[in-house]
Design an enzyme around this catalytic site. Structure first.
Site, PDB file in Angstrom:
ATOM      1  N   PRO A  24     -11.624 -14.611  -8.905  1.00  0.00           N
ATOM      2  CA  PRO A  24     -11.266 -13.491  -9.507  1.00  0.00           C
ATOM      3  C   PRO A  24     -11.031 -12.243  -8.660  1.00  0.00           C
ATOM      4  CG  PRO A  24     -13.208 -14.026 -10.574  1.00  0.00           C
ATOM      5  CD  PRO A  24     -12.823 -15.242  -9.944  1.00  0.00           C
ATOM      6  N   ASN A  25      -9.983 -11.603  -8.662  1.00  0.00           N
ATOM      7  CA  ASN A  25      -9.892 -10.411  -7.565  1.00  0.00           C
ATOM      8  C   ASN A  25      -9.522 -10.700  -6.080  1.00  0.00           C
ATOM      9  OD1 ASN A  25     -10.278  -8.542  -9.912  1.00  0.00           O
ATOM     10  ND2 ASN A  25     -12.342  -9.049  -9.695  1.00  0.00           N
ATOM     11  N   ARG A  83      -7.834  -3.197  -1.049  1.00  0.00           N
ATOM     12  CA  ARG A  83      -8.774  -2.360  -1.514  1.00  0.00           C
ATOM     13  C   ARG A  83     -10.419  -2.512  -1.101  1.00  0.00           C
ATOM     14  NH1 ARG A  83      -6.998  -2.800  -7.785  1.00  0.00           N
ATOM     15  NH2 ARG A  83      -4.631  -2.787  -6.988  1.00  0.00           N
ATOM     16  N   TYR A 142     -14.802  -5.946   2.074  1.00  0.00           N
ATOM     17  CA  TYR A 142     -14.146  -7.529   2.266  1.00  0.00           C
ATOM     18  C   TYR A 142     -13.354  -7.726   3.410  1.00  0.00           C
ATOM     19  CZ  TYR A 142     -16.411  -7.883  -2.350  1.00  0.00           C
ATOM     20  OH  TYR A 142     -17.135  -8.030  -3.212  1.00  0.00           O
ATOM     21  N   ASN A 164     -14.575 -20.165  -3.163  1.00  0.00           N
ATOM     22  CA  ASN A 164     -14.973 -18.834  -3.375  1.00  0.00           C
ATOM     23  C   ASN A 164     -14.894 -18.468  -4.794  1.00  0.00           C
ATOM     24  OD1 ASN A 164     -15.667 -16.184  -3.426  1.00  0.00           O
ATOM     25  ND2 ASN A 164     -14.513 -15.872  -1.519  1.00  0.00           N
ATOM     26  N   ALA A 222     -16.888 -13.316  -8.523  1.00  0.00           N
ATOM     27  CA  ALA A 222     -17.978 -12.974  -9.326  1.00  0.00           C
ATOM     28  C   ALA A 222     -18.474 -13.916 -10.435  1.00  0.00           C
ATOM     29  CB  ALA A 222     -17.668 -11.623 -10.211  1.00  0.00           C
ATOM     30  N   HIS A 245     -21.666 -15.697 -10.047  1.00  0.00           N
ATOM     31  CA  HIS A 245     -23.143 -15.106 -10.485  1.00  0.00           C
ATOM     32  C   HIS A 245     -23.259 -15.304 -11.941  1.00  0.00           C
ATOM     33  CE1 HIS A 245     -22.613 -13.553  -6.454  1.00  0.00           C
ATOM     34  NE2 HIS A 245     -21.725 -12.706  -6.576  1.00  0.00           N
ATOM     35  N   ASP A 265     -21.129 -26.441 -14.313  1.00  0.00           N
ATOM     36  CA  ASP A 265     -20.841 -28.010 -14.688  1.00  0.00           C
ATOM     37  C   ASP A 265     -19.545 -28.830 -14.462  1.00  0.00           C
ATOM     38  OD1 ASP A 265     -23.185 -27.272 -16.267  1.00  0.00           O
ATOM     39  OD2 ASP A 265     -22.104 -27.105 -18.412  1.00  0.00           O
ATOM     40  N   GLU A 324     -19.951 -23.718  -1.097  1.00  0.00           N
ATOM     41  CA  GLU A 324     -19.517 -22.561  -1.568  1.00  0.00           C
ATOM     42  C   GLU A 324     -19.344 -21.500  -0.438  1.00  0.00           C
ATOM     43  OE1 GLU A 324     -23.155 -21.240  -3.734  1.00  0.00           O
ATOM     44  OE2 GLU A 324     -22.242 -19.314  -3.925  1.00  0.00           O
ATOM     45  N   HIS A 326     -18.419 -17.511   0.511  1.00  0.00           N
ATOM     46  CA  HIS A 326     -18.330 -15.986   0.365  1.00  0.00           C
ATOM     47  C   HIS A 326     -17.993 -15.210   1.628  1.00  0.00           C
ATOM     48  CE1 HIS A 326     -19.905 -16.389  -3.655  1.00  0.00           C
ATOM     49  NE2 HIS A 326     -20.768 -17.333  -3.120  1.00  0.00           N
ATOM     50  N   SER A 366     -18.534 -11.901   2.163  1.00  0.00           N
ATOM     51  CA  SER A 366     -19.782 -11.034   2.275  1.00  0.00           C
ATOM     52  C   SER A 366     -21.054 -11.760   2.392  1.00  0.00           C
ATOM     53  CB  SER A 366     -19.893  -9.944   1.286  1.00  0.00           C
ATOM     54  OG  SER A 366     -20.033 -10.562  -0.136  1.00  0.00           O
ATOM     55  N   ARG A 423     -26.702  -8.101  -0.570  1.00  0.00           N
ATOM     56  CA  ARG A 423     -26.199  -7.033  -1.574  1.00  0.00           C
ATOM     57  C   ARG A 423     -26.872  -6.875  -2.803  1.00  0.00           C
ATOM     58  NH1 ARG A 423     -20.107  -8.480  -2.274  1.00  0.00           N
ATOM     59  NH2 ARG A 423     -19.908  -6.152  -2.896  1.00  0.00           N
ATOM     60  N   ARG A 466     -26.078 -10.310  -7.267  1.00  0.00           N
ATOM     61  CA  ARG A 466     -25.051 -11.242  -6.398  1.00  0.00           C
ATOM     62  C   ARG A 466     -25.770 -12.151  -5.914  1.00  0.00           C
ATOM     63  NH1 ARG A 466     -20.144  -8.613  -6.477  1.00  0.00           N
ATOM     64  NH2 ARG A 466     -20.133  -6.351  -6.413  1.00  0.00           N
TER      65      ARG A 466
HETATM   66  O1  CA2 Z   1     -18.023 -11.875  -0.838  1.00  0.00           O
HETATM   67  C1  CA2 Z   1     -17.299 -12.693  -1.457  1.00  0.00           C
HETATM   68  O2  CA2 Z   1     -16.305 -13.444  -1.291  1.00  0.00           O
HETATM   69  C2  CA2 Z   1     -17.324 -12.654  -2.911  1.00  0.00           C
HETATM   70  O3  CA2 Z   1     -17.332 -14.122  -3.605  1.00  0.00           O
HETATM   71  C3  CA2 Z   1     -16.358 -11.680  -3.361  1.00  0.00           C
HETATM   72  C4  CA2 Z   1     -16.592 -11.308  -4.897  1.00  0.00           C
HETATM   73  C5  CA2 Z   1     -17.953 -10.910  -5.258  1.00  0.00           C
HETATM   74  O4  CA2 Z   1     -18.012 -10.606  -6.689  1.00  0.00           O
HETATM   75  C6  CA2 Z   1     -18.789 -11.757  -5.066  1.00  0.00           C
HETATM   76  O5  CA2 Z   1     -20.124 -11.425  -5.301  1.00  0.00           O
HETATM   77  C7  CA2 Z   1     -18.933 -12.253  -3.442  1.00  0.00           C
HETATM   78  C8  CA2 Z   1     -15.350 -10.295  -5.048  1.00  0.00           C
HETATM   79  C9  CA2 Z   1     -13.980 -10.367  -4.741  1.00  0.00           C
HETATM   80  C10 CA2 Z   1     -13.290  -9.256  -5.082  1.00  0.00           C
HETATM   81  O6  CA2 Z   1     -12.352  -8.887  -3.963  1.00  0.00           O
HETATM   82  C11 CA2 Z   1     -11.796  -7.841  -3.968  1.00  0.00           C
HETATM   83  C12 CA2 Z   1     -11.113  -7.153  -3.113  1.00  0.00           C
HETATM   84  C13 CA2 Z   1     -10.377  -6.099  -2.957  1.00  0.00           C
HETATM   85  C14 CA2 Z   1     -10.599  -5.114  -3.815  1.00  0.00           C
HETATM   86  C15 CA2 Z   1     -11.594  -5.415  -4.986  1.00  0.00           C
HETATM   87  C16 CA2 Z   1     -12.091  -6.486  -4.942  1.00  0.00           C
END
Ligand code: CA2
Length: 148
Positions: free
Chosen positions: A11-12, A19, A24, A75, A78, A81, A88, A99, A101, A103, A108, A112
């Site tokens: 997601p996202n 953004r 990121y 990846n 969110a 977590h 599963d 896995e 990521h 970041s 963090r 996370r």
């Molecule tokens: O660091 C990563 O790759 C994460 O998987 C990114 C997730 C975050 O929830 C994990 O804790 C770590 C979030 C991805 C959201 O990406 C965005 C990109 C631009 C604007 C907003 C969110």
């Protein structure tokens, strides 16, 4: 099948580069897909690159990888977590998962630092931004004995 990897994004991650570039980076998900395709071409393998914002769809995509892909780079965003369902699914498919990521999740917020993916993954790469994706491809190929 031995020469095919799935790179699955949660997601996202479709918003990357648009953004929060301070967290990121400036790279878009399309840029990362290009990076993965270039890496795959240099290794002589196939890569399928997918993204979904929906937990159940991610579960389906993990199930569908069975018998199709030799390994998965995940990846889970969110859902990393929170998702027992993804944990599963990984346990059930018998396809190795790395896995990934962008970041360093361990540096963090505390929430996370818990990963439901880590106990069922081969290993974890985090904190290297987009460069982590080709690193994860090398890592999974090394794990499955396909390193070139
Ligand atoms: O660091 C990563 O790759 C994460 O998987 C990114 C997730 C975050 O929830 C994990 O804790 C770590 C979030 C991805 C959201 O990406 C965005 C990109 C631009 C604007 C907003 C969110």
């Amino acid at each position: 099948m031995p020469h095919s990897l799935l790179v699955l994004n949660g997601p996202n991650l479709n918003l990357l580069g648009t953004r929060q570039p301070e967290v990121y980076g400036p790279t878009t998900l399309k840029d990362i897909e290009t990076l993965c395709q270039e890496k795959a071409a240099s290794l002589g393998i196939d890569v399928t690159f997918l993204q979904s914002n929906h937990e159940g769809e991610l579960v389906d995509l993990l199930h569908n990888a069975r018998g199709v892909h030799a390994g998965i780079i995940l990846n889970a965003g969110a859902y990393t977590h929170t998702s027992v369902a993804l944990m599963d699914a990984i346990s059930s498919i018998m396809v190795p998962v790395v896995e990934l990521h962008l970041s360093n999740i361990h540096a963090r917020e505390e929430f996370r630092q818990k990963s439901f993916i880590a106990p069922v993954a081969v290993g974890q790469i985090c904190g290297f931004g987009a460069a982590g994706y080709p690193l994860a491809m090398d890592a999974i190929l090394s794990y499955i004995g396909e390193a070139t």
